[in-house]
Every structure is written in C-alpha cells, then in structure tokens.
Design an enzyme around this catalytic site. Sequence first.
Site, PDB file in Angstrom:
ATOM      1  N   ALA A 146      53.661 -35.191  -0.737  1.00 23.72           N
ATOM      2  CA  ALA A 146      53.942 -33.823  -1.173  1.00 23.72           C
ATOM      3  C   ALA A 146      53.200 -32.822  -0.295  1.00 23.72           C
ATOM      4  O   ALA A 146      53.769 -31.807   0.136  1.00 23.72           O
ATOM      5  CB  ALA A 146      53.539 -33.663  -2.639  1.00 23.72           C
ATOM      6  N   HIS A 195      55.280 -36.051 -10.135  1.00 18.57           N
ATOM      7  CA  HIS A 195      55.381 -36.745 -11.418  1.00 18.57           C
ATOM      8  C   HIS A 195      56.137 -35.883 -12.434  1.00 18.57           C
ATOM      9  O   HIS A 195      57.058 -35.155 -12.084  1.00 18.57           O
ATOM     10  CB  HIS A 195      54.000 -37.169 -11.913  1.00 18.57           C
ATOM     11  CG  HIS A 195      53.257 -38.053 -10.948  1.00 18.57           C
ATOM     12  ND1 HIS A 195      53.869 -39.047 -10.209  1.00 18.57           N
ATOM     13  CD2 HIS A 195      51.955 -38.062 -10.571  1.00 18.57           C
ATOM     14  CE1 HIS A 195      52.979 -39.643  -9.449  1.00 18.57           C
ATOM     15  NE2 HIS A 195      51.813 -39.068  -9.640  1.00 18.57           N
TER      16      HIS A 195
END
Length: 273
Positions: free
Chosen positions: A111, A148
């Site tokens: 990320a 997530h």
Amino acid sequence: MTRLTLAHSPDADDAFMFYALAHERVPTDGLVFEHVLADIETLNRKALEGAYDITAVSFHAYPRLSERYALMPLGGSVGRGYGPVLVARNDDKAFSPAGATVATPGEMTTAHLLLRLYEPRVQTVVMPFDTILDAVSERKVEAGLLIHEGQLTYAKHDLAKVADLGAWWLDETRLPLPLGGNVIRRSLSDGVRAKAERAMRLSIEYALAHTDEALDYAMRFGRGLSREAGKRFVAMYVNGYTLDYGAEGRRAIKTLFDMAHERGLLPAVSLDF
C-alpha cells in the site's frame, strides 16, 4: 515429523485461507505447522531477520528478502480493480495528496509503495493499520491509506474516498494488483518445500469448497465486520489468483517490481517461480 513456522496476519482472508491447516482438515505429509499471527508490517520486518519458515509478506518487501526466501506460487492477496483506499474527511473538499501528510500502514507494505507510485510528492507517516481511520477522523493527519476491512467501513467514519489504488493500478496497467504473497525459506529441502506448497494449496481449496465452515472461523478475525461484509472481504482476496498466480498474476508482480525499480523505489529482483 517436520515442524514449520507458518506466519500470517490475523485477518479474515488469511484465517479463511489457513482454516483447514489450523484445524487439521487436510493431509500435510508429516508436516506440522505452528501458526504465528502478526500484522503484515511486523511480518515484513521479521522476514528480514529470517524469523519464520513460511510467512506472508508484502510484495513491496520481497526484493529485500529474495536471497533468503523464495516466493511461493500460491497464497497471494491479489485483486482486480480494487485495493488500498486513500481517504480524507468528508468536509475536506479541497484535499489533494500532493504534499499532503498521509498515514500509511507501514513503509514496507505494498500500500505504501503504491501511494508513492500514485503521487511521488506525498508525505507519509506510519501508523498501525487499525488506528488510521480514527487518526483521519480526529484530524491527526490529513488523509489515510486503508487496508484490510477499513476498505469497506470508512464511510461509517464520515470519510470520503479520494482514490482506490487498485482501480488506479488497473487503469495504469490493465493488470490485477498483487498486494501480498507467501514466501518459504530457501534453505529448506526441495521435498519439504513441495510438501508445504501442497498442504497450503489443499487448505485453500478446502476453504473455497466449504465456504460457510471456513467463514465461521474467519469471522473471529473480522474486527467488527458483519458476516455479509466479511464474506465480501474474503472473496476479494481469496480467489483464483490465491490458488495460483498464473501467467497474468506473474506478469502483474513483475510489472510492480519493474515500475518501482525504474522509479528508484526498489532494488532489482527476478522471479524464479
């Protein structure tokens, strides 16, 4: 018997994937797996130390681990058209990531790498992934990069999506987005490595064939997700690419490494699987 440490994150998708191994639902050819749970940035840093036999890692971290660990052809988190979500407060209509301070879940996470590829001028501060939503809401940072379940729940915190970096990646490359994979210690024998790969594949296949059973277990790690949202999240990251990256998945991984290397963000690395 051969004992192996198997490290992965305490998240619904990894729990779903490894349910059958954790509950002895599939044969392991004499291997005994000791499950170790930690967040992905911790796993990345532990892998630098060679702490575990098999571990989940971010693809961003792999070039720095490749001498000690081999990338396995299965167990990856790969999505097409979705991925880490950059969010800001709903009332920050003028937000731009150029020069802004954005909270990310770890310098070695994929990320974080994607954000630097998306906007090289961004400033970053690392925070535990499960504190980023509140940090943005409470104005501790201008924006946050969510992984997530935060990718699904940010609207409940009065936050707005600035960019989905998975969608941006698809526009740039026409390829799925490889976020994380599993690696295995190169010093293990070929026989042990083959047995481990077979057992892990059987575990993933079992979960996909017994969705409700595996999801019951995975929801223990859903951090407040509804079952419907948990099922959606698991389906995002446990899919055909998880069983085998295939030619397209391998091309996506190589593209990520090549692009990051060309921009000075990663050392060169070759794929040997």
